[in-house]
Design a protein around this motif. Structure first.
Motif, PDB file in Angstrom:
ATOM      1  N   GLU A  36       3.418  11.015 -13.248  1.00  0.00           N
ATOM      2  CA  GLU A  36       2.379  12.377 -12.673  1.00  0.00           C
ATOM      3  C   GLU A  36       2.098  12.255 -11.701  1.00  0.00           C
ATOM      4  OE1 GLU A  36       0.058  11.225 -17.101  1.00  0.00           O
ATOM      5  OE2 GLU A  36      -0.969  10.600 -15.238  1.00  0.00           O
ATOM      6  N   VAL A  37       2.203  13.350 -10.870  1.00  0.00           N
ATOM      7  CA  VAL A  37       2.009  13.791  -9.463  1.00  0.00           C
ATOM      8  C   VAL A  37       0.619  14.269  -9.090  1.00  0.00           C
ATOM      9  CG1 VAL A  37       2.913  14.824  -7.303  1.00  0.00           C
ATOM     10  CG2 VAL A  37       4.505  13.833  -9.353  1.00  0.00           C
ATOM     11  N   HIS A  38       0.080  13.614  -8.417  1.00  0.00           N
ATOM     12  CA  HIS A  38      -1.409  14.151  -7.953  1.00  0.00           C
ATOM     13  C   HIS A  38      -1.221  14.604  -6.615  1.00  0.00           C
ATOM     14  CE1 HIS A  38      -3.225  12.541 -11.628  1.00  0.00           C
ATOM     15  NE2 HIS A  38      -2.314  11.708 -11.527  1.00  0.00           N
ATOM     16  N   ARG A  39      -1.972  15.733  -6.338  1.00  0.00           N
ATOM     17  CA  ARG A  39      -1.906  15.951  -4.788  1.00  0.00           C
ATOM     18  C   ARG A  39      -3.441  16.761  -4.638  1.00  0.00           C
ATOM     19  NH1 ARG A  39       2.812  18.563  -6.704  1.00  0.00           N
ATOM     20  NH2 ARG A  39       4.771  17.645  -5.573  1.00  0.00           N
ATOM     21  N   PRO A  40      -3.966  16.714  -3.327  1.00  0.00           N
ATOM     22  CA  PRO A  40      -5.277  17.259  -3.264  1.00  0.00           C
ATOM     23  C   PRO A  40      -5.299  18.847  -3.604  1.00  0.00           C
ATOM     24  CG  PRO A  40      -4.336  16.095  -1.391  1.00  0.00           C
ATOM     25  CD  PRO A  40      -3.287  16.310  -2.280  1.00  0.00           C
ATOM     26  N   ASN A  41      -6.301  19.239  -4.367  1.00  0.00           N
ATOM     27  CA  ASN A  41      -6.753  20.439  -4.656  1.00  0.00           C
ATOM     28  C   ASN A  41      -5.310  21.176  -5.381  1.00  0.00           C
ATOM     29  OD1 ASN A  41      -9.058  20.302  -3.173  1.00  0.00           O
ATOM     30  ND2 ASN A  41      -8.079  20.742  -1.381  1.00  0.00           N
ATOM     31  N   ALA A  42      -4.748  20.343  -6.211  1.00  0.00           N
ATOM     32  CA  ALA A  42      -3.736  21.059  -6.937  1.00  0.00           C
ATOM     33  C   ALA A  42      -3.510  20.517  -8.448  1.00  0.00           C
ATOM     34  CB  ALA A  42      -2.406  20.602  -6.260  1.00  0.00           C
ATOM     35  N   PRO A  43      -3.208  20.986  -9.388  1.00  0.00           N
ATOM     36  CA  PRO A  43      -3.367  20.442 -10.735  1.00  0.00           C
ATOM     37  C   PRO A  43      -2.142  19.473 -10.809  1.00  0.00           C
ATOM     38  CG  PRO A  43      -1.898  22.612 -10.731  1.00  0.00           C
ATOM     39  CD  PRO A  43      -2.871  22.497  -9.373  1.00  0.00           C
ATOM     40  N   LYS A  44      -2.418  18.575 -11.782  1.00  0.00           N
ATOM     41  CA  LYS A  44      -1.498  17.372 -11.880  1.00  0.00           C
ATOM     42  C   LYS A  44      -0.140  17.744 -12.378  1.00  0.00           C
ATOM     43  CE  LYS A  44      -1.848  15.098 -15.781  1.00  0.00           C
ATOM     44  NZ  LYS A  44      -2.332  14.215 -16.596  1.00  0.00           N
ATOM     45  N   GLN A  45       0.841  17.300 -11.792  1.00  0.00           N
ATOM     46  CA  GLN A  45       2.484  17.677 -12.513  1.00  0.00           C
ATOM     47  C   GLN A  45       3.017  16.459 -13.050  1.00  0.00           C
ATOM     48  OE1 GLN A  45       5.009  18.311  -9.050  1.00  0.00           O
ATOM     49  NE2 GLN A  45       6.447  19.078 -10.387  1.00  0.00           N
ATOM     50  N   THR A  46       3.557  16.808 -14.203  1.00  0.00           N
ATOM     51  CA  THR A  46       4.348  15.765 -14.927  1.00  0.00           C
ATOM     52  C   THR A  46       5.980  16.054 -14.618  1.00  0.00           C
ATOM     53  OG1 THR A  46       2.509  15.448 -16.508  1.00  0.00           O
ATOM     54  CG2 THR A  46       4.712  14.454 -17.182  1.00  0.00           C
ATOM     55  N   VAL A  47       6.689  15.000 -14.286  1.00  0.00           N
ATOM     56  CA  VAL A  47       8.075  14.944 -13.934  1.00  0.00           C
ATOM     57  C   VAL A  47       8.504  13.930 -15.039  1.00  0.00           C
ATOM     58  CG1 VAL A  47       9.728  14.677 -12.074  1.00  0.00           C
ATOM     59  CG2 VAL A  47       7.424  15.395 -11.425  1.00  0.00           C
TER      60      VAL A  47
ATOM     61  N   PRO B 241      -2.559   5.686   2.738  1.00  0.00           N
ATOM     62  CA  PRO B 241      -1.048   5.946   3.013  1.00  0.00           C
ATOM     63  C   PRO B 241      -0.823   7.497   2.592  1.00  0.00           C
ATOM     64  CG  PRO B 241      -1.360   5.048   0.919  1.00  0.00           C
ATOM     65  CD  PRO B 241      -2.778   4.912   1.616  1.00  0.00           C
ATOM     66  N   PRO B 242      -0.049   8.010   3.222  1.00  0.00           N
ATOM     67  CA  PRO B 242       0.594   9.488   2.793  1.00  0.00           C
ATOM     68  C   PRO B 242       1.120   9.657   1.629  1.00  0.00           C
ATOM     69  CG  PRO B 242       1.468   9.031   5.124  1.00  0.00           C
ATOM     70  CD  PRO B 242       0.829   7.667   4.433  1.00  0.00           C
ATOM     71  N   LEU B 243       1.775   8.381   0.809  1.00  0.00           N
ATOM     72  CA  LEU B 243       2.443   8.466  -0.506  1.00  0.00           C
ATOM     73  C   LEU B 243       1.870   7.046  -1.116  1.00  0.00           C
ATOM     74  CD1 LEU B 243       4.238   9.519  -2.810  1.00  0.00           C
ATOM     75  CD2 LEU B 243       6.220   8.453  -1.478  1.00  0.00           C
ATOM     76  N   ALA B 244       1.451   7.220  -2.266  1.00  0.00           N
ATOM     77  CA  ALA B 244       1.171   5.833  -3.066  1.00  0.00           C
ATOM     78  C   ALA B 244       1.599   6.057  -4.195  1.00  0.00           C
ATOM     79  CB  ALA B 244      -0.467   5.633  -3.067  1.00  0.00           C
ATOM     80  N   LEU B 245       2.121   4.837  -4.835  1.00  0.00           N
ATOM     81  CA  LEU B 245       2.676   4.735  -6.273  1.00  0.00           C
ATOM     82  C   LEU B 245       1.716   3.902  -6.887  1.00  0.00           C
ATOM     83  CD1 LEU B 245       5.136   5.714  -4.624  1.00  0.00           C
ATOM     84  CD2 LEU B 245       6.465   4.663  -6.249  1.00  0.00           C
ATOM     85  N   GLU B 246       1.405   4.369  -8.309  1.00  0.00           N
ATOM     86  CA  GLU B 246       0.626   3.253  -9.226  1.00  0.00           C
ATOM     87  C   GLU B 246       1.360   3.257 -10.597  1.00  0.00           C
ATOM     88  OE1 GLU B 246      -2.078   1.687  -8.797  1.00  0.00           O
ATOM     89  OE2 GLU B 246      -2.476   2.360  -6.887  1.00  0.00           O
ATOM     90  N   TYR B 247       1.541   2.087 -10.869  1.00  0.00           N
ATOM     91  CA  TYR B 247       2.274   1.765 -12.252  1.00  0.00           C
ATOM     92  C   TYR B 247       1.156   1.655 -13.348  1.00  0.00           C
ATOM     93  CZ  TYR B 247       6.940   1.599 -10.008  1.00  0.00           C
ATOM     94  OH  TYR B 247       7.900   1.911  -9.222  1.00  0.00           O
ATOM     95  N   ALA B 248       1.354   2.530 -14.460  1.00  0.00           N
ATOM     96  CA  ALA B 248       0.481   2.319 -15.441  1.00  0.00           C
ATOM     97  C   ALA B 248       1.150   1.745 -16.680  1.00  0.00           C
ATOM     98  CB  ALA B 248      -0.199   3.696 -15.679  1.00  0.00           C
ATOM     99  N   GLY B 249       0.602   0.313 -16.931  1.00  0.00           N
ATOM    100  CA  GLY B 249       1.161  -0.099 -17.955  1.00  0.00           C
ATOM    101  C   GLY B 249       0.211  -0.604 -18.971  1.00  0.00           C
TER     102      GLY B 249
ATOM    103  N   ALA C 271      -8.996  12.022  -1.440  1.00  0.00           N
ATOM    104  CA  ALA C 271      -9.976  12.370  -0.578  1.00  0.00           C
ATOM    105  C   ALA C 271      -9.880  11.697   0.732  1.00  0.00           C
ATOM    106  CB  ALA C 271     -11.346  11.929  -0.919  1.00  0.00           C
ATOM    107  N   ALA C 272      -9.203  10.502   1.003  1.00  0.00           N
ATOM    108  CA  ALA C 272      -9.191   9.960   2.503  1.00  0.00           C
ATOM    109  C   ALA C 272      -7.889  10.450   3.027  1.00  0.00           C
ATOM    110  CB  ALA C 272      -8.967   8.600   1.920  1.00  0.00           C
ATOM    111  N   GLY C 273      -6.996  11.278   2.590  1.00  0.00           N
ATOM    112  CA  GLY C 273      -5.806  11.875   3.119  1.00  0.00           C
ATOM    113  C   GLY C 273      -4.555  11.491   2.584  1.00  0.00           C
ATOM    114  N   THR C 274      -4.394  10.967   1.338  1.00  0.00           N
ATOM    115  CA  THR C 274      -3.102  10.818   0.767  1.00  0.00           C
ATOM    116  C   THR C 274      -2.535  12.012   0.341  1.00  0.00           C
ATOM    117  OG1 THR C 274      -3.599   8.484   0.254  1.00  0.00           O
ATOM    118  CG2 THR C 274      -1.911   9.420  -0.928  1.00  0.00           C
TER     119      THR C 274
ATOM    120  N   PRO D  98     -10.022   3.267   2.900  1.00  0.00           N
ATOM    121  CA  PRO D  98     -10.245   4.714   3.020  1.00  0.00           C
ATOM    122  C   PRO D  98     -11.570   5.028   3.793  1.00  0.00           C
ATOM    123  CG  PRO D  98      -9.585   4.277   1.098  1.00  0.00           C
ATOM    124  CD  PRO D  98     -10.000   3.083   1.553  1.00  0.00           C
ATOM    125  N   GLU D  99     -12.489   4.230   3.410  1.00  0.00           N
ATOM    126  CA  GLU D  99     -13.980   4.532   4.299  1.00  0.00           C
ATOM    127  C   GLU D  99     -14.496   3.030   4.371  1.00  0.00           C
ATOM    128  OE1 GLU D  99     -16.581   5.846   0.143  1.00  0.00           O
ATOM    129  OE2 GLU D  99     -15.723   7.521   1.819  1.00  0.00           O
TER     130      GLU D  99
END
Length: 227
Positions: free
Chosen positions: A98-109, A55-63, A80-83, A29-30
């Motif tokens: 959990e969906v994270h977007r820039p400048n938006a609250p976390k959304q749980t699906v 990357p525009p879209l990233a997935l993380e698996y929290a186990g 911050a880097a553009g995802t 990212p930098e």
């Protein structure tokens, strides 16, 4: 959670609008910062070495054993880097994303709901497809069919039915022409040996059958002149 990583990766990588996706692909990212999302969707390019940007879209698996502080820092750096979206698949406790977007609250699906990524993925992805193998396979099948120009299995079946009907009509026409040829010749008392009869009946060449029909008609016309 290596298996779930692969399950989710297959569901997103096969989307018709995805040109490239990777598992544990490294991004910078930098300068001096290296991040490797569990699954990443990015534009196709030179995939050798660390990829610049994010990357525009990233997935993380929290186990189990997830370092939550490191995960949150990773999410913040990617956004911050553009995802555009980071999907965190929670494998401990109730399954959810959990969906994270820039400048938006976390959304749980939750299971039973769909995830969407406009401009990145063409199709919605059911939450279950990111960790359930069977659900992922259904999504992969849909995606691969669309890549080949079909909307669904039903569309393939419909095409097969249409082709079968067309072939049946064509064969019926061919059989009808063959019958007309034999009827014309027999009507005038012409003897047709078995070999000729079988050749006419077995022919599937419409052009050839029509030529034979015209010849048979000319034979009858010639006979009528002298009758």
């Amino acid at each position: 959670h290596a298996g779930t990583n692969l399950t989710g990766a297959a569901a997103v990588e096969t989307d018709p609008d995805v040109a490239w996706a990777g598992v544990d692909a490294g991004f910078t990212p930098e300068p001096g910062t290296l991040r490797a999302p569990d699954v990443a969707v990015a534009p196709a390019g030179d995939e050798q070495g660390w990829l610049p940007g994010a990357p525009p879209l990233a997935l993380e698996y929290a186990g189990r054993g997830q370092d939550e502080a490191d995960l949150q820092q990773k999410i913040a750096e990617l956004l911050a880097a553009g995802t555009q979206q980071v999907w965190v698949v929670r494998l401990v406790g109730p399954r959810r994303v959990e969906v994270h977007r820039p400048n938006a609250p976390k959304q749980t699906v939750h299971p039973g709901e769909d995830l969407v990524a406009p401009g990145i993925l063409r199709n919605p992805i059911p939450v279950e497809a990111l960790y359930d193998r069977d659900a992922s396979h259904r999504v992969v099948l849909r995606n691969l069919l669309q890549r080949e120009g079909y909307d669904s299995i039903a569309a393939i079946r419909a095409e097969g039915v249409e082709q079968g009907i067309a072939q049946g009509i064509e064969r019926g026409i061919e059989r009808g022409i063959a019958g007309d040829i034999l009827a014309l010749l027999e009507d005038r008392g012409l003897e047709i040996d078995t070999a000729v009869r079988e050749r006419i009946a077995a022919s599937r060449d419409s052009a050839e059958l029509r030529r034979w029909l015209l010849r048979a008609a000319r034979v009858l016309e010639a006979q009528q002149i002298f009758d």
